[in-house]
Design a protein around this motif. Structure first.
Motif, PDB file in Angstrom:
ATOM      1  N   ARG A  17       0.819  -1.188   0.000  1.00 25.55           N
ATOM      2  CA  ARG A  17       0.000   0.000   0.000  1.00 25.55           C
ATOM      3  C   ARG A  17       0.861   1.248   0.000  1.00 25.55           C
ATOM      4  O   ARG A  17       1.832   1.368   0.725  1.00 25.55           O
ATOM      5  CB  ARG A  17      -0.866  -0.019   1.276  1.00 25.55           C
ATOM      6  N   ARG A  18       0.464   2.231  -0.807  1.00 21.27           N
ATOM      7  CA  ARG A  18       1.194   3.486  -0.876  1.00 21.27           C
ATOM      8  C   ARG A  18       0.197   4.630  -0.740  1.00 21.27           C
ATOM      9  O   ARG A  18      -0.272   5.194  -1.748  1.00 21.27           O
ATOM     10  CB  ARG A  18       1.957   3.597  -2.197  1.00 21.27           C
ATOM     11  N   PRO A  19      -0.159   5.009   0.514  1.00 24.99           N
ATOM     12  CA  PRO A  19      -1.113   6.099   0.681  1.00 24.99           C
ATOM     13  C   PRO A  19      -0.582   7.375   0.038  1.00 24.99           C
ATOM     14  O   PRO A  19       0.615   7.651   0.020  1.00 24.99           O
ATOM     15  CB  PRO A  19      -1.211   6.247   2.207  1.00 24.99           C
ATOM     16  N   GLY A  20      -1.485   8.164  -0.483  1.00 17.92           N
ATOM     17  CA  GLY A  20      -1.104   9.404  -1.115  1.00 17.92           C
ATOM     18  C   GLY A  20      -2.291  10.036  -1.789  1.00 17.92           C
ATOM     19  O   GLY A  20      -3.433   9.633  -1.585  1.00 17.92           O
ATOM     20  N   ALA A  21      -2.037  11.033  -2.607  1.00 16.25           N
ATOM     21  CA  ALA A  21      -3.110  11.707  -3.315  1.00 16.25           C
ATOM     22  C   ALA A  21      -3.715  10.763  -4.345  1.00 16.25           C
ATOM     23  O   ALA A  21      -3.010  10.291  -5.239  1.00 16.25           O
ATOM     24  CB  ALA A  21      -2.573  12.960  -4.000  1.00 16.25           C
ATOM     25  N   PRO A  22      -5.012  10.450  -4.239  1.00 17.11           N
ATOM     26  CA  PRO A  22      -5.602   9.480  -5.159  1.00 17.11           C
ATOM     27  C   PRO A  22      -5.886  10.097  -6.516  1.00 17.11           C
ATOM     28  O   PRO A  22      -6.079  11.306  -6.649  1.00 17.11           O
ATOM     29  CB  PRO A  22      -6.907   9.105  -4.457  1.00 17.11           C
ATOM     30  N   VAL A  23      -5.922   9.244  -7.517  1.00 18.31           N
ATOM     31  CA  VAL A  23      -6.348   9.690  -8.837  1.00 18.31           C
ATOM     32  C   VAL A  23      -7.850   9.914  -8.800  1.00 18.31           C
ATOM     33  O   VAL A  23      -8.550   9.465  -7.894  1.00 18.31           O
ATOM     34  CB  VAL A  23      -5.992   8.644  -9.914  1.00 18.31           C
ATOM     35  N   ALA A  24      -8.357  10.632  -9.777  1.00 18.44           N
ATOM     36  CA  ALA A  24      -9.784  10.916  -9.833  1.00 18.44           C
ATOM     37  C   ALA A  24     -10.580   9.631 -10.052  1.00 18.44           C
ATOM     38  O   ALA A  24     -10.087   8.670 -10.638  1.00 18.44           O
ATOM     39  CB  ALA A  24     -10.060  11.910 -10.954  1.00 18.44           C
ATOM     40  N   ALA A  25     -11.818   9.643  -9.591  1.00 17.56           N
ATOM     41  CA  ALA A  25     -12.699   8.501  -9.811  1.00 17.56           C
ATOM     42  C   ALA A  25     -13.031   8.383 -11.288  1.00 17.56           C
ATOM     43  O   ALA A  25     -13.125   9.377 -12.000  1.00 17.56           O
ATOM     44  CB  ALA A  25     -13.975   8.666  -8.991  1.00 17.56           C
ATOM     45  N   ARG A  26     -13.217   7.158 -11.743  1.00 18.15           N
ATOM     46  CA  ARG A  26     -13.596   6.948 -13.134  1.00 18.15           C
ATOM     47  C   ARG A  26     -14.676   5.879 -13.216  1.00 18.15           C
ATOM     48  O   ARG A  26     -14.699   4.927 -12.444  1.00 18.15           O
ATOM     49  CB  ARG A  26     -12.388   6.557 -13.986  1.00 18.15           C
ATOM     50  N   HIS A  27     -15.573   6.067 -14.147  1.00 20.25           N
ATOM     51  CA  HIS A  27     -16.624   5.097 -14.414  1.00 20.25           C
ATOM     52  C   HIS A  27     -16.101   4.042 -15.383  1.00 20.25           C
ATOM     53  O   HIS A  27     -15.341   4.359 -16.305  1.00 20.25           O
ATOM     54  CB  HIS A  27     -17.848   5.782 -15.028  1.00 20.25           C
ATOM     55  N   ARG A  28     -16.549   2.816 -15.175  1.00 13.76           N
ATOM     56  CA  ARG A  28     -16.194   1.769 -16.116  1.00 13.76           C
ATOM     57  C   ARG A  28     -17.317   0.742 -16.164  1.00 13.76           C
ATOM     58  O   ARG A  28     -18.084   0.586 -15.205  1.00 13.76           O
ATOM     59  CB  ARG A  28     -14.870   1.106 -15.751  1.00 13.76           C
ATOM     60  N   THR A  29     -17.426   0.084 -17.286  1.00 14.94           N
ATOM     61  CA  THR A  29     -18.424  -0.956 -17.489  1.00 14.94           C
ATOM     62  C   THR A  29     -17.716  -2.211 -17.942  1.00 14.94           C
ATOM     63  O   THR A  29     -16.864  -2.165 -18.833  1.00 14.94           O
ATOM     64  CB  THR A  29     -19.460  -0.521 -18.545  1.00 14.94           C
ATOM     65  N   VAL A  30     -18.064  -3.342 -17.312  1.00  8.86           N
ATOM     66  CA  VAL A  30     -17.445  -4.624 -17.667  1.00  8.86           C
ATOM     67  C   VAL A  30     -18.560  -5.633 -17.932  1.00  8.86           C
ATOM     68  O   VAL A  30     -19.718  -5.436 -17.563  1.00  8.86           O
ATOM     69  CB  VAL A  30     -16.513  -5.131 -16.544  1.00  8.86           C
ATOM     70  N   ALA A  31     -18.196  -6.726 -18.566  1.00  6.51           N
ATOM     71  CA  ALA A  31     -19.160  -7.792 -18.844  1.00  6.51           C
ATOM     72  C   ALA A  31     -19.426  -8.589 -17.577  1.00  6.51           C
ATOM     73  O   ALA A  31     -18.496  -8.964 -16.850  1.00  6.51           O
ATOM     74  CB  ALA A  31     -18.631  -8.705 -19.942  1.00  6.51           C
ATOM     75  N   GLY A  32     -20.699  -8.843 -17.310  1.00  8.73           N
ATOM     76  CA  GLY A  32     -21.096  -9.657 -16.178  1.00  8.73           C
ATOM     77  C   GLY A  32     -21.987 -10.798 -16.623  1.00  8.73           C
ATOM     78  O   GLY A  32     -22.376 -10.870 -17.792  1.00  8.73           O
ATOM     79  N   PRO A  33     -22.348 -11.691 -15.731  1.00  6.58           N
ATOM     80  CA  PRO A  33     -23.169 -12.840 -16.104  1.00  6.58           C
ATOM     81  C   PRO A  33     -24.508 -12.470 -16.726  1.00  6.58           C
ATOM     82  O   PRO A  33     -25.042 -13.220 -17.551  1.00  6.58           O
ATOM     83  CB  PRO A  33     -23.369 -13.572 -14.768  1.00  6.58           C
ATOM     84  N   ALA A  34     -25.069 -11.314 -16.340  1.00  2.91           N
ATOM     85  CA  ALA A  34     -26.367 -10.899 -16.880  1.00  2.91           C
ATOM     86  C   ALA A  34     -26.237  -9.851 -17.969  1.00  2.91           C
ATOM     87  O   ALA A  34     -27.242  -9.355 -18.464  1.00  2.91           O
ATOM     88  CB  ALA A  34     -27.250 -10.356 -15.756  1.00  2.91           C
ATOM     89  N   GLY A  35     -25.004  -9.507 -18.341  1.00  5.26           N
ATOM     90  CA  GLY A  35     -24.798  -8.507 -19.374  1.00  5.26           C
ATOM     91  C   GLY A  35     -23.768  -7.479 -18.974  1.00  5.26           C
ATOM     92  O   GLY A  35     -22.573  -7.649 -19.194  1.00  5.26           O
ATOM     93  N   ARG A  36     -24.205  -6.410 -18.325  1.00  2.91           N
ATOM     94  CA  ARG A  36     -23.340  -5.257 -18.072  1.00  2.91           C
ATOM     95  C   ARG A  36     -23.277  -4.980 -16.569  1.00  2.91           C
ATOM     96  O   ARG A  36     -24.285  -4.990 -15.870  1.00  2.91           O
ATOM     97  CB  ARG A  36     -23.939  -4.038 -18.801  1.00  2.91           C
ATOM     98  N   LEU A  37     -22.052  -4.705 -16.073  1.00  2.00           N
ATOM     99  CA  LEU A  37     -21.843  -4.262 -14.706  1.00  2.00           C
ATOM    100  C   LEU A  37     -21.163  -2.904 -14.741  1.00  2.00           C
ATOM    101  O   LEU A  37     -20.088  -2.755 -15.337  1.00  2.00           O
ATOM    102  CB  LEU A  37     -20.978  -5.249 -13.928  1.00  2.00           C
ATOM    103  N   HIS A  38     -21.796  -1.934 -14.114  1.00  2.00           N
ATOM    104  CA  HIS A  38     -21.214  -0.590 -14.047  1.00  2.00           C
ATOM    105  C   HIS A  38     -20.625  -0.362 -12.661  1.00  2.00           C
ATOM    106  O   HIS A  38     -21.210  -0.765 -11.643  1.00  2.00           O
ATOM    107  CB  HIS A  38     -22.284   0.474 -14.317  1.00  2.00           C
ATOM    108  N   ALA A  39     -19.457   0.250 -12.622  1.00  2.24           N
ATOM    109  CA  ALA A  39     -18.797   0.527 -11.354  1.00  2.24           C
ATOM    110  C   ALA A  39     -18.038   1.839 -11.450  1.00  2.24           C
ATOM    111  O   ALA A  39     -17.718   2.320 -12.537  1.00  2.24           O
ATOM    112  CB  ALA A  39     -17.841  -0.612 -10.979  1.00  2.24           C
TER     113      ALA A  39
END
Length: 337
Positions: free
Chosen positions: A8-30
């Motif tokens: 672990r390297r605590p520090g200034a985090p990068v900005a949050a980003r949205h992403r979509t991946v394939a899931g068992p029912a189709g699409r998972l957004h995170a």
């Protein structure tokens, strides 16, 4: 070990980003923020990834890769039409698929409300992947016991418990969807410590059986919890106005299926390191007081059970600084992977 699971390297985090991946029912957004060991955040009803908006930067700043998903049926994730697609094993499969899609081998999973149950089931069914589990508001209760539908149907006498009310397809939707924003505002207020009805008011978890009552009738009117800004409410309302409520409500419509499918795990404890955080004014911690009392047996590796004084149901939003401190302190004490 993946690159993100190194020291672990605590520090200034990068900005949050949205992403979509394939899931068992189709699409998972995170939504993802930070680098380090993976911490998967699972929301409850009626929420979204946005419920973790205070935790994402805090965990990222502490050196973790924090990922908050939209549970199946919510937000930008897929919404299968079949109600059975929302049973617990399917939602656990989504969590497992997301971890793999992120290129990770293991994760700490943290859940709130229904997300607490999903997190616990994920750890129970896949201990080789979910190495620790954090539970917010809803304590762990092992599978087994009486059939849930029968238990909830017997609650309330002349009134009907909200879980039973939600289980009938279309019924709650008819109440909520004509005014999603207003209903959400009332539901959030009814379970928030600073706006919930007093002890002498009708319980907002029940509706009248006699006159076809609704939950909305018992919500506080004209008040908004301090933690919920107009902009926050806009986010939640905008998602459900777009998706409808059926996908979210289908979780309630699978409780008896889950009871049958997980019967082979009846009484099984969670052996992984665990954390519980609830509020003293959250009905979940009073209804399930016996589950909390059983933690020495059901959560043998529990690091701490914290009840935040004067806090309601929406713990990570009502008291973000305290929850963030408890989460990061617990995570920092876990063995590095």
């Amino acid at each position: 070990m993946s690159a993100s699971q190194s020291t672990r390297r605590p520090g200034a985090p990068v900005a949050a980003r949205h992403r979509t991946v394939a899931g068992p029912a189709g699409r998972l957004h995170a939504v993802e923020q930070g680098d380090g060991s993976l911490v998967l955040l699972v929301h409850g009803f009626p929420e979204s990834w946005y419920s973790w908006r205070h935790q994402l930067p805090a965990l990222a700043g502490a050196g973790y890769r924090a990922v908050a998903l939209d549970v199946r049926g919510y937000g930008r994730s897929s919404r299968p039409a079949d109600p059975a697609a929302y049973r617990m094993r399917e939602l656990v499969a989504d969590n497992l698929a997301l971890v793999r899609a992120l290129g990770e081998e293991t994760a700490v999973v943290v859940g709130h409300d229904w997300g607490s149950n999903i997190a616990a089931a994920s750890a129970l069914l896949h201990p080789e992947v979910f190495r620790a589990v954090g539970l917010l508001s809803v304590p762990y209760a092992p599978p087994g016991g009486p059939r849930p539908g029968e238990v909830f149907a017997g609650m309330g006498g002349p009134e009907e418990f909200y879980v039973s009310y939600f289980q009938r397809p279309g019924r709650a939707e008819a109440e909520i969807e004509p005014d999603v924003r207003g209903w959400l505002a009332g539901f959030f207020a009814a379970l928030s410590a600073d706006t919930m009805p007093g002890a002498d008011a009708p319980d907002p978890h029940f509706v009248s059986r006699a006159d076809g009552g609704t939950l909305r009738e018992r919500f506080p009117r004209g008040v908004r919890p301090a933690w919920l800004s107009e902009a926050d409410l806009d986010v939640y309302a905008g998602e459900f106005e777009r998706t409808g409520l059926t996908g979210a409500l289908n979780r309630y419509r699978n409780m008896d299926r889950d009871w049958a499918e997980l019967a082979g795990l009846a009484g099984r404890p969670l052996e992984q390191p665990a954390l519980f955080v609830g509020g003293t004014r959250d009905a979940s911690t009073t209804w399930m007081a016996e589950a909390i009392d059983a933690f020495p047996r059901t959560l043998p590796a529990l690091a701490g059970a914290h009840l935040l004084e004067g806090c309601g149901h929406w713990v990570q939003q009502e008291r973000p600084a305290e929850v963030n401190g408890l989460l990061t302190g617990w995570l920092d004490a876990l063995p590095e992977v």
